[in-house]
Design a protein around this motif. Structure first.
Motif, PDB file in Angstrom:
ATOM      1  N   ASP A 139      28.747  44.799  32.505  1.00  0.00           N
ATOM      2  CA  ASP A 139      29.713  45.289  31.488  1.00  0.00           C
ATOM      3  C   ASP A 139      29.323  46.741  30.795  1.00  0.00           C
ATOM      4  OD1 ASP A 139      32.252  44.354  30.440  1.00  0.00           O
ATOM      5  OD2 ASP A 139      30.826  44.698  28.498  1.00  0.00           O
ATOM      6  N   ALA A 140      28.267  47.252  30.553  1.00  0.00           N
ATOM      7  CA  ALA A 140      27.867  48.213  30.049  1.00  0.00           C
ATOM      8  C   ALA A 140      28.111  49.302  31.127  1.00  0.00           C
ATOM      9  CB  ALA A 140      26.239  48.491  29.390  1.00  0.00           C
ATOM     10  N   GLY A 141      27.686  49.408  32.148  1.00  0.00           N
ATOM     11  CA  GLY A 141      27.807  50.260  33.190  1.00  0.00           C
ATOM     12  C   GLY A 141      28.869  50.243  33.938  1.00  0.00           C
ATOM     13  N   GLY A 142      29.739  49.133  33.770  1.00  0.00           N
ATOM     14  CA  GLY A 142      30.820  49.024  34.558  1.00  0.00           C
ATOM     15  C   GLY A 142      31.974  49.668  34.175  1.00  0.00           C
ATOM     16  N   TRP A 143      33.330  49.346  34.627  1.00  0.00           N
ATOM     17  CA  TRP A 143      34.444  50.091  34.464  1.00  0.00           C
ATOM     18  C   TRP A 143      35.475  49.355  33.954  1.00  0.00           C
ATOM     19  CZ3 TRP A 143      33.028  54.758  35.929  1.00  0.00           C
ATOM     20  CH2 TRP A 143      31.893  54.783  36.858  1.00  0.00           C
ATOM     21  N   ASP A 144      36.225  50.091  32.813  1.00  0.00           N
ATOM     22  CA  ASP A 144      37.489  49.428  32.203  1.00  0.00           C
ATOM     23  C   ASP A 144      38.430  49.311  33.201  1.00  0.00           C
ATOM     24  OD1 ASP A 144      36.767  49.541  29.033  1.00  0.00           O
ATOM     25  OD2 ASP A 144      35.904  51.430  29.727  1.00  0.00           O
ATOM     26  N   ALA A 145      38.680  50.542  33.952  1.00  0.00           N
ATOM     27  CA  ALA A 145      39.732  50.534  34.982  1.00  0.00           C
ATOM     28  C   ALA A 145      39.117  51.084  36.468  1.00  0.00           C
ATOM     29  CB  ALA A 145      40.826  51.275  34.710  1.00  0.00           C
ATOM     30  N   ILE A 146      39.802  50.317  37.322  1.00  0.00           N
ATOM     31  CA  ILE A 146      39.109  50.642  38.817  1.00  0.00           C
ATOM     32  C   ILE A 146      40.624  51.150  39.629  1.00  0.00           C
ATOM     33  CG2 ILE A 146      38.295  50.452  41.105  1.00  0.00           C
ATOM     34  CD1 ILE A 146      36.158  48.576  39.523  1.00  0.00           C
ATOM     35  N   HIS A 147      40.799  52.108  40.119  1.00  0.00           N
ATOM     36  CA  HIS A 147      41.565  52.449  40.999  1.00  0.00           C
ATOM     37  C   HIS A 147      41.151  52.595  42.557  1.00  0.00           C
ATOM     38  CE1 HIS A 147      44.131  55.482  43.398  1.00  0.00           C
ATOM     39  NE2 HIS A 147      45.179  54.873  42.974  1.00  0.00           N
ATOM     40  N   VAL A 148      41.776  52.034  43.362  1.00  0.00           N
ATOM     41  CA  VAL A 148      41.515  52.239  44.632  1.00  0.00           C
ATOM     42  C   VAL A 148      42.601  52.737  45.615  1.00  0.00           C
ATOM     43  CG1 VAL A 148      40.481  51.216  46.727  1.00  0.00           C
ATOM     44  CG2 VAL A 148      40.045  50.152  44.549  1.00  0.00           C
ATOM     45  N   GLY A 149      42.269  53.855  46.326  1.00  0.00           N
ATOM     46  CA  GLY A 149      43.387  54.815  46.839  1.00  0.00           C
ATOM     47  C   GLY A 149      43.297  54.638  48.356  1.00  0.00           C
ATOM     48  N   ALA A 150      42.832  53.605  48.977  1.00  0.00           N
ATOM     49  CA  ALA A 150      42.878  53.173  50.243  1.00  0.00           C
ATOM     50  C   ALA A 150      42.760  51.750  50.455  1.00  0.00           C
ATOM     51  CB  ALA A 150      41.517  53.826  51.114  1.00  0.00           C
ATOM     52  N   ALA A 151      43.327  51.390  51.521  1.00  0.00           N
ATOM     53  CA  ALA A 151      43.534  49.982  51.561  1.00  0.00           C
ATOM     54  C   ALA A 151      42.229  49.036  52.154  1.00  0.00           C
ATOM     55  CB  ALA A 151      44.731  49.543  52.593  1.00  0.00           C
ATOM     56  N   ALA A 152      41.779  48.171  51.285  1.00  0.00           N
ATOM     57  CA  ALA A 152      40.884  47.266  51.596  1.00  0.00           C
ATOM     58  C   ALA A 152      41.096  46.108  52.377  1.00  0.00           C
ATOM     59  CB  ALA A 152      40.161  46.796  50.466  1.00  0.00           C
TER      60      ALA A 152
ATOM     61  N   PRO B 148      37.463  43.215  28.767  1.00  0.00           N
ATOM     62  CA  PRO B 148      38.570  43.421  29.683  1.00  0.00           C
ATOM     63  C   PRO B 148      38.427  44.470  30.632  1.00  0.00           C
ATOM     64  CG  PRO B 148      39.481  43.949  27.697  1.00  0.00           C
ATOM     65  CD  PRO B 148      38.070  43.641  27.507  1.00  0.00           C
ATOM     66  N   GLY B 149      39.245  44.346  31.696  1.00  0.00           N
ATOM     67  CA  GLY B 149      39.277  45.356  32.792  1.00  0.00           C
ATOM     68  C   GLY B 149      40.403  45.039  33.828  1.00  0.00           C
TER      69      GLY B 149
ATOM     70  N   ALA C 297      38.858  39.165  28.242  1.00  0.00           N
ATOM     71  CA  ALA C 297      37.823  39.625  27.357  1.00  0.00           C
ATOM     72  C   ALA C 297      36.523  38.371  27.454  1.00  0.00           C
ATOM     73  CB  ALA C 297      38.132  39.311  25.822  1.00  0.00           C
ATOM     74  N   ASP C 298      37.019  37.135  28.140  1.00  0.00           N
ATOM     75  CA  ASP C 298      36.150  36.188  28.266  1.00  0.00           C
ATOM     76  C   ASP C 298      35.542  36.272  29.678  1.00  0.00           C
ATOM     77  OD1 ASP C 298      36.310  35.184  25.658  1.00  0.00           O
ATOM     78  OD2 ASP C 298      38.209  34.166  26.211  1.00  0.00           O
ATOM     79  N   GLY C 299      36.076  37.087  30.342  1.00  0.00           N
ATOM     80  CA  GLY C 299      35.439  37.225  31.841  1.00  0.00           C
ATOM     81  C   GLY C 299      36.168  36.486  32.970  1.00  0.00           C
ATOM     82  N   ASN C 300      37.275  35.979  32.531  1.00  0.00           N
ATOM     83  CA  ASN C 300      38.340  35.158  33.431  1.00  0.00           C
ATOM     84  C   ASN C 300      38.895  36.049  34.386  1.00  0.00           C
ATOM     85  OD1 ASN C 300      37.348  32.582  32.410  1.00  0.00           O
ATOM     86  ND2 ASN C 300      38.617  32.957  30.506  1.00  0.00           N
ATOM     87  N   VAL C 301      39.037  36.004  35.647  1.00  0.00           N
ATOM     88  CA  VAL C 301      39.571  36.799  36.543  1.00  0.00           C
ATOM     89  C   VAL C 301      40.955  36.296  37.073  1.00  0.00           C
ATOM     90  CG1 VAL C 301      39.433  38.249  38.678  1.00  0.00           C
ATOM     91  CG2 VAL C 301      37.480  37.907  37.189  1.00  0.00           C
TER      92      VAL C 301
END
Length: 273
Positions: free
Chosen positions: A185-198, A212-213, A236-240
């Motif tokens: 969480d400390a070194g993670g990301w608030d937002a991740i954008h992926v610009g190519a299809a996985a 949250p993220g 905020a509780d880590g639920n995805v």
């Protein structure tokens, strides 16, 4: 309305995106106004269409960048009156390509935010840096360490040291804060954008979301006709939670060209519904 959003200048393009409802937030509109697409698109920069930038990659159409920025706004832009002790925003742009959206996200993230663009081809990493350095605003972001470009396998996400606010490191890379918090969480990301299809929702990326993220990612097959935008939210509780959105056509998030399964040269990421 995407096909009607082209303009004769950056201001006209942004205004048309706004008029057509593709930009809806004043903050996102302002960020787009501050980043001239002519520094990033090799030709016809103010057309609302994707363009090849080499190495089997494209710069997405402006309306797709607008949609991504709007989707991530709440997790990227700082609140007007941030709470004392609020941690700086951290944003990851996987498949940063031309560097255009990386720059827009850095404009949104605020003065204490950090945006990292990751590319699997060194030449594209260098392209993003060169493009951003074309404007005084872009050079300031690079020199301060608020925006950085890296080479790596975006499917595995990226681990970047937490910066000490206001203290750039060698070569414009922010120094790691003494006593910085440890953990995803400390070194993670608030937002991740992926610009190519996985081909799938990689759990490595989900695990790097802060709580949250939010992640914005196209997912689907290499042929491009069964791809959809997914938003992945961690509360905020880590639920995805995962939500499938509209259909798209993106270049695939794969290996370096020349390796098995290298990127294909699709020329369209226009969404369809």
């Amino acid at each position: 309305m995407a096909w009607r959003s082209s303009g004769s200048s950056n201001a006209a393009l942004v205004e048309n995106l706004w008029t057509n409802g593709l930009l809806t937030s004043p903050a996102v509109k302002a960020a787009f106004q501050r980043v001239d697409r002519a520094h990033y698109a090799p030709s016809a920069p103010y057309e609302d269409s994707p363009q090849p930038i080499g190495h089997g990659a494209t710069i997405s159409a402006p309306h797709m960048h607008a949609n991504a920025a709007e989707a991530l706004l709440a997790l990227v832009a700082p609140a007007p009156a941030p709470a004392p002790g609020r941690r700086p925003r951290r944003v990851l742009d996987i498949g940063s390509g031309s560097g255009y959206l990386t720059h827009v996200l850095a404009e949104l993230a605020g003065e204490d935010g950090v945006v990292v663009g990751v590319e699997h081809i060194e030449a594209l990493r260098d392209l993003g840096e060169r493009n951003m350095a074309k404007s005084p605003e872009g050079r300031a972001l690079l020199e301060s360490g608020r925006c950085r470009f890296r080479v790596g396998d975006g499917r595995k996400g990226w681990v970047e040291p937490s910066p000490r606010e206001g203290v750039p490191g060698v070569g414009g890379h922010a120094a790691e804060a003494p006593g910085a918090q440890q953990g995803a969480d400390a070194g993670g990301w608030d937002a991740i954008h992926v610009g190519a299809a996985a081909e799938e929702l990689h759990e490595e990326l989900v695990s790097q979301l802060r709580a949250p993220g939010r992640m914005f990612i196209p997912v689907g097959g290499k042929e491009g006709w069964d791809q959809y935008i997914w938003t992945v939210d961690k509360d905020a509780d880590g639920n995805v939670t995962r939500k499938r959105g509209y259909g798209v056509r993106y270049v695939p998030l794969t290996d370096v060209p020349g390796a098995a399964g290298g990127r294909c040269d699709y020329d369209s990421d226009l969404y369809y519904e």
